[in-house]
Design an enzyme around this catalytic site. Structure first.
Site, PDB file in Angstrom:
ATOM      1  N   ASP A   1    -116.458 -46.762 -18.436  1.00 42.09           N
ATOM      2  CA  ASP A   1    -116.821 -45.752 -17.437  1.00 42.09           C
ATOM      3  C   ASP A   1    -118.285 -45.840 -17.001  1.00 42.09           C
ATOM      4  O   ASP A   1    -118.809 -44.915 -16.384  1.00 42.09           O
ATOM      5  CB  ASP A   1    -116.520 -44.341 -17.956  1.00 42.09           C
ATOM      6  CG  ASP A   1    -117.138 -44.078 -19.336  1.00 42.09           C
ATOM      7  OD1 ASP A   1    -118.220 -44.629 -19.616  1.00 42.09           O
ATOM      8  OD2 ASP A   1    -116.523 -43.339 -20.127  1.00 42.09           O
TER       9      ASP A   1
ATOM     10  N   ARG B   1    -122.741 -43.674 -14.049  1.00 41.18           N
ATOM     11  CA  ARG B   1    -121.708 -43.068 -14.905  1.00 41.18           C
ATOM     12  C   ARG B   1    -120.637 -42.509 -13.992  1.00 41.18           C
ATOM     13  O   ARG B   1    -120.902 -41.663 -13.140  1.00 41.18           O
ATOM     14  CB  ARG B   1    -122.317 -41.981 -15.781  1.00 41.18           C
ATOM     15  CG  ARG B   1    -121.313 -41.250 -16.686  1.00 41.18           C
ATOM     16  CD  ARG B   1    -120.628 -42.202 -17.638  1.00 41.18           C
ATOM     17  NE  ARG B   1    -119.868 -41.490 -18.665  1.00 41.18           N
ATOM     18  CZ  ARG B   1    -118.639 -41.005 -18.486  1.00 41.18           C
ATOM     19  NH1 ARG B   1    -118.033 -41.137 -17.322  1.00 41.18           N
ATOM     20  NH2 ARG B   1    -118.026 -40.390 -19.481  1.00 41.18           N
TER      21      ARG B   1
ATOM     22  N   ASP C   1    -113.485 -40.190 -18.836  1.00 43.78           N
ATOM     23  CA  ASP C   1    -114.120 -40.590 -20.095  1.00 43.78           C
ATOM     24  C   ASP C   1    -113.228 -41.631 -20.748  1.00 43.78           C
ATOM     25  O   ASP C   1    -112.025 -41.403 -20.951  1.00 43.78           O
ATOM     26  CB  ASP C   1    -114.281 -39.381 -21.013  1.00 43.78           C
ATOM     27  CG  ASP C   1    -114.879 -39.766 -22.359  1.00 43.78           C
ATOM     28  OD1 ASP C   1    -115.808 -40.591 -22.384  1.00 43.78           O
ATOM     29  OD2 ASP C   1    -114.397 -39.241 -23.379  1.00 43.78           O
ATOM     30  N   THR C   2    -113.802 -42.788 -21.067  1.00 42.14           N
ATOM     31  CA  THR C   2    -113.051 -43.830 -21.760  1.00 42.14           C
ATOM     32  C   THR C   2    -113.544 -43.922 -23.204  1.00 42.14           C
ATOM     33  O   THR C   2    -114.672 -43.519 -23.508  1.00 42.14           O
ATOM     34  CB  THR C   2    -113.229 -45.194 -21.069  1.00 42.14           C
ATOM     35  OG1 THR C   2    -114.612 -45.573 -21.113  1.00 42.14           O
ATOM     36  CG2 THR C   2    -112.771 -45.130 -19.618  1.00 42.14           C
TER      37      THR C   2
ATOM     38  N   GLU D   1    -115.279 -45.211 -26.542  1.00 39.17           N
ATOM     39  CA  GLU D   1    -116.584 -45.866 -26.645  1.00 39.17           C
ATOM     40  C   GLU D   1    -116.496 -47.292 -27.193  1.00 39.17           C
ATOM     41  O   GLU D   1    -115.579 -47.648 -27.940  1.00 39.17           O
ATOM     42  CB  GLU D   1    -117.497 -45.045 -27.563  1.00 39.17           C
ATOM     43  CG  GLU D   1    -117.778 -43.637 -27.082  1.00 39.17           C
ATOM     44  CD  GLU D   1    -118.647 -43.585 -25.837  1.00 39.17           C
ATOM     45  OE1 GLU D   1    -119.232 -44.624 -25.491  1.00 39.17           O
ATOM     46  OE2 GLU D   1    -118.731 -42.512 -25.224  1.00 39.17           O
TER      47      GLU D   1
ATOM     48  N   ARG E   1    -128.386 -41.289 -16.120  1.00 41.73           N
ATOM     49  CA  ARG E   1    -127.485 -42.168 -15.374  1.00 41.73           C
ATOM     50  C   ARG E   1    -127.007 -41.462 -14.115  1.00 41.73           C
ATOM     51  O   ARG E   1    -126.658 -40.287 -14.161  1.00 41.73           O
ATOM     52  CB  ARG E   1    -126.285 -42.566 -16.245  1.00 41.73           C
ATOM     53  CG  ARG E   1    -126.679 -43.332 -17.500  1.00 41.73           C
ATOM     54  CD  ARG E   1    -125.473 -43.631 -18.379  1.00 41.73           C
ATOM     55  NE  ARG E   1    -124.825 -42.418 -18.870  1.00 41.73           N
ATOM     56  CZ  ARG E   1    -123.836 -42.405 -19.761  1.00 41.73           C
ATOM     57  NH1 ARG E   1    -123.393 -43.547 -20.262  1.00 41.73           N
ATOM     58  NH2 ARG E   1    -123.307 -41.263 -20.159  1.00 41.73           N
TER      59      ARG E   1
END
Length: 311
Positions: free
Chosen positions: A95, A109, A114-115, A117, A160
């Site tokens: 992401d 970002r 949300d992917t 980590e 970001r």
């Protein structure tokens, strides 16, 4: 006798005169009438042919327009992709990416997703994180994407730039969601433009048990829970992916992960924020209130991991 003969002659002469007064039906007369009749017939036939051909001609014109219309539609779809173009220089993970934006390298970002980590200083490599990162690289690496920047040019705590990302005319977020490689998350007004749309895509992936949805309770509203994935193929892939994380590299044996509350048991605390990666020494002003993302046994270990001393 002579009188009767004269009367007969007069009668015959009168008949001849009467016959001469009538218009003779000549060949020309019949030709004119025939021509007039034929002309009317031709006109009617031509009118009928034109009417009969008008539909095929219209259909032919319509068919001739189809390629043009398809091209126009494709161009229109491309034109509808919002945002500004930016060249991708690096895919960080599922992401996050780096692009040339406003003539400088900028970390992006992706909004509303949300992917798992792959580089988190505390969480390390999570199951399905490597798959999400690889899919992102397949889609984005070296491409020119479009960025629909967050309202007011918003940024997250790591500075970001937040943006919706489009690649090849498609939403990158939806591409990740549709494969079960991301969940809808970080939904904060005013940047909620596509949240309903994204949730529909997420629901389809969940119903098919794809990716992160293949293991019950792994993906939740508060994040990912690797503990429920232990023993699965996805967990083993994550462990053997070779992915790096600040919590497991740089500081070597002198670096370790904090506990669930972000404490380091009296060791140096490493924290990543909008100011960068900073470490806090025990007894320093912000040590007790800092929630660590990495712990270090020495300053040298913290420095090797890319952290700097708090000022």
């Amino acid at each position: 006798m002579k009188r009767w003969f004269n009367r007969i002659l007069c009668a015959l002469f009168s008949l001849v005169l009467l016959a001469g007064c009538a218009e003779p039906a000549t060949e020309d007369t019949y030709s004119d009438r025939s021509a007039s009749s034929d002309a009317a017939s031709v006109q009617q036939n031509e009118s009928g042919d034109q009417e009969a051909q008008s539909q095929p001609a219209e259909s032919s014109t319509s068919e001739a327009k189809k390629p043009h219309d398809a091209s126009s539609a494709a161009t229109s779809r491309q034109a509808k992709v919002p945002g500004v173009p930016a060249k991708v220089v690096k895919v960080v993970d599922g992401d996050t990416l780096q692009v040339i934006y406003e003539k400088k390298v900028t970390t992006i970002r992706v909004l509303l997703i949300d992917t798992p980590e792959t580089h988190h200083p505390r969480l390390g490599v999570q199951p399905f994180g490597p798959e999400a990162s690889q899919h992102a690289r397949d889609l984005l690496q070296g491409k020119t994407v479009h960025l629909e920047v967050a309202v007011n040019g918003g940024r997250d705590k790591y500075n970001r730039l937040l943006a919706y990302v489009y690649v090849d005319g498609k939403s990158f977020a939806e591409e990740q969601l549709s494969r079960g490689l991301a969940r809808v998350a970080y939904v904060y007004p005013p940047n909620t433009k596509y949240v309903d749309q994204y949730r529909q895509v997420e629901a389809q992936a969940r119903s098919k048990h794809l990716g992160i949805w293949s293991v019950p309770d792994y993906a939740r509203s508060d994040g990912y829970h690797p503990e429920v994935v232990k023993g699965t193929e996805a967990y083993e892939r994550a462990q053997n992916s070779g992915g790096s994380s600040t919590a497991s590299s740089g500081g070597g044996k002198n670096q370790f992960a904090p506990d669930g509350s972000g404490n380091c048991g009296g060791a140096i605390k490493g924290n990543a924020s909008s100011r960068g990666k900073i470490y806090h020494m025990p007894g320093s002003a912000y040590y007790d209130v800092t929630k660590a993302e990495a712990c270090f046994k020495s300053r040298d270990a913290a420095t090797k991991a890319g952290f700097r001393a708090a000022k």
